[in-house]
Design an enzyme around this catalytic site. Structure first.
Site, PDB file in Angstrom:
ATOM      1  N   LYS A   9      26.303  49.157  45.850  1.00 31.86           N
ATOM      2  CA  LYS A   9      26.598  50.332  45.023  1.00 31.86           C
ATOM      3  C   LYS A   9      27.342  51.371  45.855  1.00 31.86           C
ATOM      4  O   LYS A   9      26.926  51.723  46.961  1.00 31.86           O
ATOM      5  CB  LYS A   9      25.293  50.938  44.504  1.00 31.86           C
ATOM      6  CG  LYS A   9      25.463  52.178  43.657  1.00 31.86           C
ATOM      7  CD  LYS A   9      24.093  52.671  43.184  1.00 31.86           C
ATOM      8  CE  LYS A   9      24.186  53.860  42.286  1.00 31.86           C
ATOM      9  NZ  LYS A   9      22.855  54.304  41.825  1.00 31.86           N
ATOM     10  N   SER A  25      42.765  46.061  38.139  1.00 32.36           N
ATOM     11  CA  SER A  25      41.730  45.964  39.160  1.00 32.36           C
ATOM     12  C   SER A  25      41.323  47.355  39.616  1.00 32.36           C
ATOM     13  O   SER A  25      41.719  48.360  39.039  1.00 32.36           O
ATOM     14  CB  SER A  25      42.245  45.171  40.361  1.00 32.36           C
ATOM     15  OG  SER A  25      43.381  45.840  40.882  1.00 32.36           O
ATOM     16  N   TYR A  58      37.768  43.737  39.159  1.00 32.64           N
ATOM     17  CA  TYR A  58      37.559  43.158  40.486  1.00 32.64           C
ATOM     18  C   TYR A  58      38.185  44.081  41.523  1.00 32.64           C
ATOM     19  O   TYR A  58      38.993  44.950  41.199  1.00 32.64           O
ATOM     20  CB  TYR A  58      38.148  41.745  40.564  1.00 32.64           C
ATOM     21  CG  TYR A  58      39.644  41.705  40.367  1.00 32.64           C
ATOM     22  CD1 TYR A  58      40.509  41.757  41.449  1.00 32.64           C
ATOM     23  CD2 TYR A  58      40.188  41.633  39.089  1.00 32.64           C
ATOM     24  CE1 TYR A  58      41.889  41.738  41.270  1.00 32.64           C
ATOM     25  CE2 TYR A  58      41.561  41.600  38.901  1.00 32.64           C
ATOM     26  CZ  TYR A  58      42.399  41.653  39.993  1.00 32.64           C
ATOM     27  OH  TYR A  58      43.748  41.638  39.808  1.00 32.64           O
ATOM     28  N   PRO A  74      44.988  48.029  32.861  1.00 35.00           N
ATOM     29  CA  PRO A  74      44.225  48.569  31.725  1.00 35.00           C
ATOM     30  C   PRO A  74      43.044  49.436  32.162  1.00 35.00           C
ATOM     31  O   PRO A  74      42.665  50.362  31.452  1.00 35.00           O
ATOM     32  CB  PRO A  74      43.749  47.320  30.995  1.00 35.00           C
ATOM     33  CG  PRO A  74      44.739  46.271  31.342  1.00 35.00           C
ATOM     34  CD  PRO A  74      45.158  46.570  32.755  1.00 35.00           C
ATOM     35  N   ALA A  75      42.482  49.159  33.347  1.00 35.17           N
ATOM     36  CA  ALA A  75      41.372  49.972  33.850  1.00 35.17           C
ATOM     37  C   ALA A  75      41.765  51.440  33.999  1.00 35.17           C
ATOM     38  O   ALA A  75      40.917  52.334  33.912  1.00 35.17           O
ATOM     39  CB  ALA A  75      40.879  49.423  35.186  1.00 35.17           C
TER      40      ALA A  75
END
Length: 114
Positions: A9, A25, A58, A74-75
């Site tokens: 995290k 990504s 990713y 797109p992220a």
């Protein structure tokens, strides 16, 4: 029985850029990736604290020491420069082993530095 648990995290990194016209990504400073025990091409979940979006993508290794945290393709629609995000990765393991497992959790400082 195997279960999926939190492996790594990065808590509260700041998006430094969003590049809609790049292969999709998340580009992340290699120092942060190493500290969180994450590798290039690893599947991650990105949670945006500012707008509540949760996406899966990713990792792409960013320049070491640069502080880069860039949503690509797109992220890029799920966050903007300055947004705070949490980056999560998971691992599948035996239930008993999972009880003893401790995830790598890092808390970046200003500029996405360790």
């Amino acid at each position: 029985m195997d279960i999926e648990v939190l492996k790594s995290k990065v808590h509260r990194a700041v998006i430094t850029e969003a590049n809609l016209h790049y292969v999709g990504s998340l580009t992340l400073d290699e120092d942060l990736m190493d500290a969180a025990n994450m590798i290039e091409h690893e599947k991650v979940q990105v949670v945006n604290v500012n707008n509540g979006t949760r996406i899966e993508t990713y990792l792409i290794r960013g320049k070491r020491g640069s502080g880069v945290c860039c949503l690509n393709g797109p992220a890029a629609r799920s966050g903007a420069e300055g947004d705070i995000i949490i980056i999560l990765s998971y691992a599948r393991m035996d239930f008993e082993a999972a009880k003893k497992f401790q995830p790598w959790i890092i808390f970046p400082k200003e500029g996405n530095r360790l």
